[in-house]
Design an enzyme around this catalytic site. Structure first.
Site, PDB file in Angstrom:
ATOM      1  N   PHE A  25      59.218  46.207  31.902  1.00 34.90           N
ATOM      2  CA  PHE A  25      60.161  46.091  32.735  1.00 34.90           C
ATOM      3  C   PHE A  25      59.872  46.873  33.932  1.00 34.90           C
ATOM      4  CE2 PHE A  25      63.932  47.105  35.266  1.00 34.90           C
ATOM      5  CZ  PHE A  25      64.974  46.106  34.938  1.00 34.90           C
ATOM      6  N   ASP A  56      53.523  52.172  36.622  1.00 30.97           N
ATOM      7  CA  ASP A  56      55.134  52.242  37.089  1.00 30.97           C
ATOM      8  C   ASP A  56      55.641  53.455  36.403  1.00 30.97           C
ATOM      9  OD1 ASP A  56      57.610  51.876  37.125  1.00 30.97           O
ATOM     10  OD2 ASP A  56      57.821  49.904  36.754  1.00 30.97           O
ATOM     11  N   LYS A  61      64.439  56.780  40.315  1.00 28.84           N
ATOM     12  CA  LYS A  61      65.187  57.351  39.449  1.00 28.84           C
ATOM     13  C   LYS A  61      65.067  59.039  39.362  1.00 28.84           C
ATOM     14  CE  LYS A  61      64.943  54.041  35.765  1.00 28.84           C
ATOM     15  NZ  LYS A  61      66.367  53.496  35.371  1.00 28.84           N
ATOM     16  N   THR A  77      63.830  48.323  56.702  1.00 31.06           N
ATOM     17  CA  THR A  77      64.589  49.241  57.669  1.00 31.06           C
ATOM     18  C   THR A  77      64.610  50.584  57.475  1.00 31.06           C
ATOM     19  OG1 THR A  77      66.134  47.421  58.138  1.00 31.06           O
ATOM     20  CG2 THR A  77      66.987  49.388  58.982  1.00 31.06           C
TER      21      THR A  77
HETATM   22  C1  LIG Z   1      59.774  51.120  34.461  1.00 28.82           C
HETATM   23  C2  LIG Z   1      60.922  50.663  35.567  1.00 28.82           C
HETATM   24  N1  LIG Z   1      60.377  50.007  36.822  1.00 28.82           N
HETATM   25  C3  LIG Z   1      61.283  49.301  37.509  1.00 28.82           C
HETATM   26  C4  LIG Z   1      62.601  49.764  37.497  1.00 28.82           C
HETATM   27  C5  LIG Z   1      63.488  49.098  38.171  1.00 28.82           C
HETATM   28  O1  LIG Z   1      64.214  50.067  39.091  1.00 28.82           O
HETATM   29  P1  LIG Z   1      65.745  49.935  39.821  1.00 28.82           P
HETATM   30  O2  LIG Z   1      66.659  49.548  38.906  1.00 28.82           O
HETATM   31  O3  LIG Z   1      65.812  51.387  40.593  1.00 28.82           O
HETATM   32  O4  LIG Z   1      65.120  48.691  40.769  1.00 28.82           O
HETATM   33  C6  LIG Z   1      62.991  50.545  36.301  1.00 28.82           C
HETATM   34  C7  LIG Z   1      64.648  50.534  36.111  1.00 28.82           C
HETATM   35  O5  LIG Z   1      64.946  50.629  34.967  1.00 28.82           O
HETATM   36  C8  LIG Z   1      62.371  50.581  35.392  1.00 28.82           C
HETATM   37  O6  LIG Z   1      62.835  51.604  34.180  1.00 28.82           O
END
Ligand SMILES: Cc1ncc(COP(=O)(O)O)c(C=O)c1O
Length: 500
Positions: A217, A326, A357, A381
């Site tokens: 994700f 990530d 987060k 922006t």
């Molecule tokens: C590993 C990871 N990457 C990206 C995201 C996306 O973040 P956002 O919901 O702030 O766009 C999440 C969200 O849960 C995540 O767990």
């Protein structure tokens, strides 16, 4: 505003003694009631089932304006403290999900409230600048004090952004720009590059790809979504790219009993990664970057060994692809190290590390070579929000001052130990307890039972999150101590006993 906040803070610290003396919840064990945290309740306290009547009323009201299918209940953020989230019906719940893992040091932490009362900070809260063109005087200092103080090994550059998806989306763009500049060498983009990019055609819009993993994700914006493969609901009806998707290891637990099988599984996935890189190059869609979560979170808390990630990093290097880690969910201390990739023990763990987060601001660190060569190539922006850097600097102070990474390691051990014990007691319901720090999870026998456990636990004062097909994930704040673990385990064990 400042003075009313100060008086509220004072009033709250006076009230604190009352909370500490009030009994919270009948499930609390003796060990669990030992409150050491300065600004926390002593346990859950439930007045209604959740959602209660006020939450239901508000859900109906909001339902006339938006889709409310995902709304759990409405919150009273003013009354929430530390590890406890209070709802609009006066229910106080121990929060092991913390706004999808995004509350670093608990609700209404005094250190953060104090920042709001400092008159020197007011203009930072009131005036949100377009950071890419008009940054405030203290911006370089503040970013050094906050983000650069936790820069991953080998990285001294950071770009702030708003959310996780926005961070990943721009990180992907950086990898593509870097890759094309590498291909062009010293030559400037051709006239054909410039004209074709305006009509979405190659070579200006090149057929490059990003390799991601099944179960991953990385967000919901269009580029990120092409690398997200956790749930159908995120992806249905959205056009996407033909980019390679490799299998992510599916480890067997307990790890020590399946060393050989798990090593074989990881080798299989790594071989597939290399095959896909070759295949996509042959297709004319070279892999500019590989993106991976250190622990696949939304996709079911899927772990892999440090060896797996070290090999993956080497594969990326060997094939000239950027390596993007990530850490949007794993970053910020929850695994017991500030970054989960630190568990891999590498000096050069990645080319890009994205975050959001628990770091309160989104963004990504990058190695020097990944820095875009021209202004406006990576731009929007706001490019983040300096007020979040103020909070982050304070969060980092608190983490340091209160040794929270050690606390996380300690609480994580207690949590995992408790989960192992319950798993032994309820083998038909629980399996595959796993985790690093407090970033833990356990599988439930099926989706229906998982959801019923989560609802029952909530009615008893514990908020949990789900992930994957049938896992429960634990994402408490960094101030989640061992006695909170015991409060949780008492309630969880009651819930399981009722299911049996
Ligand atoms: C590993 C990871 N990457 C990206 C995201 C996306 O973040 P956002 O919901 O702030 O766009 C999440 C969200 O849960 C995540 O767990």
């Amino acid at each position: 505003m400042a003075s009313s906040l100060i008086s509220r803070q004072l009033a709250l610290s006076l009230q604190k003694n009352l909370w500490l003396s009030a009994s919270g919840c009948r499930y609390v064990s003796k060990a669990a009631t030992k409150t050491q945290m300065e600004f926390d309740y002593d346990g859950p306290s439930m007045k209604t089932s959740v959602p209660g009547p006020r939450s239901q009323e508000l859900t109906k009201q909001l339902g006339d304006i938006q889709n409310v299918g995902a709304v759990n209940f409405f919150c009273n953020y003013e009354e929430s403290r530390g590890n406890y989230l209070v709802d609009v019906d006066g229910n106080r719940m121990l929060d092991l999900y913390t706004q999808i893992s995004s509350i670093p040091i608990g609700y209404n932490h005094p250190a953060l409230l104090k920042l709001m009362t400092n008159p020197h900070n007011l203009s930072t809260f009131v005036n949100r600048p377009a950071l890419g063109i008009l940054p405030p005087e203290n911006f370089p200092d503040k970013i050094s004090e906050s983000l650069l103080s936790v820069a991953p090994s080998g990285m001294s550059r950071v770009q702030t952004m708003a959310c996780g998806s926005c961070s990943n989306e721009n990180a992907f763009k950086s990898m593509f720009i870097w890759y094309r500049n590498k291909e062009r060498g010293q030559t400037a983009p051709s006239d054909q590059d410039l004209s074709t990019c305006m009509v979405n055609q190659a070579p200006g819009c090149p057929d490059l790809s990003i390799l991601s993993f099944m179960g991953s994700f990385h967000g919901r914006t269009m580029g990120c979504l092409a690398t997200t493969h956790s749930k159908v609901i995120h992806k249905l009806d959205i056009p996407s790219f033909d980019w390679p998707i490799a299998p992510f290891p599916r480890l067997q637990y307990p790890l020590e009993e399946f060393t050989r099988e798990n090593a074989q599984e990881e080798s299989r996935c790594l071989e597939e990664v290399e095959d896909l890189i070759v295949k996509w190059r042959q297709k004319g869609k070279p892999v500019a970057g590989i993106v991976v979560e250190p622990i696949q979170a939304e996709g079911g808390d899927n772990h892999a060994s440090p060896d797996f990630f070290r090999s993956l990093r080497n594969i990326a290097r060997k094939h000239g692809s950027a390596f993007h880690v990530d850490e949007v969910q794993t970053g910020g201390g929850t695994t017991g190290k500030f970054w989960a990739h630190e568990h891999w023990g590498m000096d050069d763990p990645a080319d890009i590390v994205s975050f959001s987060k628990k770091l309160l601001t989104g963004g990504y660190f990058q190695r020097d070579e990944l820095q875009p060569d021209k202004p406006y190539r990576i731009f929007n922006t706001w490019m983040g929000d300096p007020s979040k850097n103020l909070f982050l600097a304070e969060v980092l102070n608190v983490i340091h001052r209160e040794n929270l990474l050690e606390e996380v390691t300690r609480s994580g051990k207690a949590l995992l130990k408790g989960l192992y014990e319950l798993q032994g007691q309820y083998p038909n319901i629980l399996s595959r307890a796993r985790g690093q720090g407090t970033f833990c999870a356990v599988d439930i026998c099926d989706d229906e039972t998982r959801n019923s456990i989560m609802l029952k636990a909530r009615d008893k004062g514990v908020i949990l999150g789900g992930c994957g097909d049938r896992s429960i994930r634990f994402r408490p704040a960094l101030v989640f101590k061992e006695y909170h673990v015991h409060i949780f385990l008492n309630i969880f064990s009651d819930v399981l006993a009722q299911l049996k």
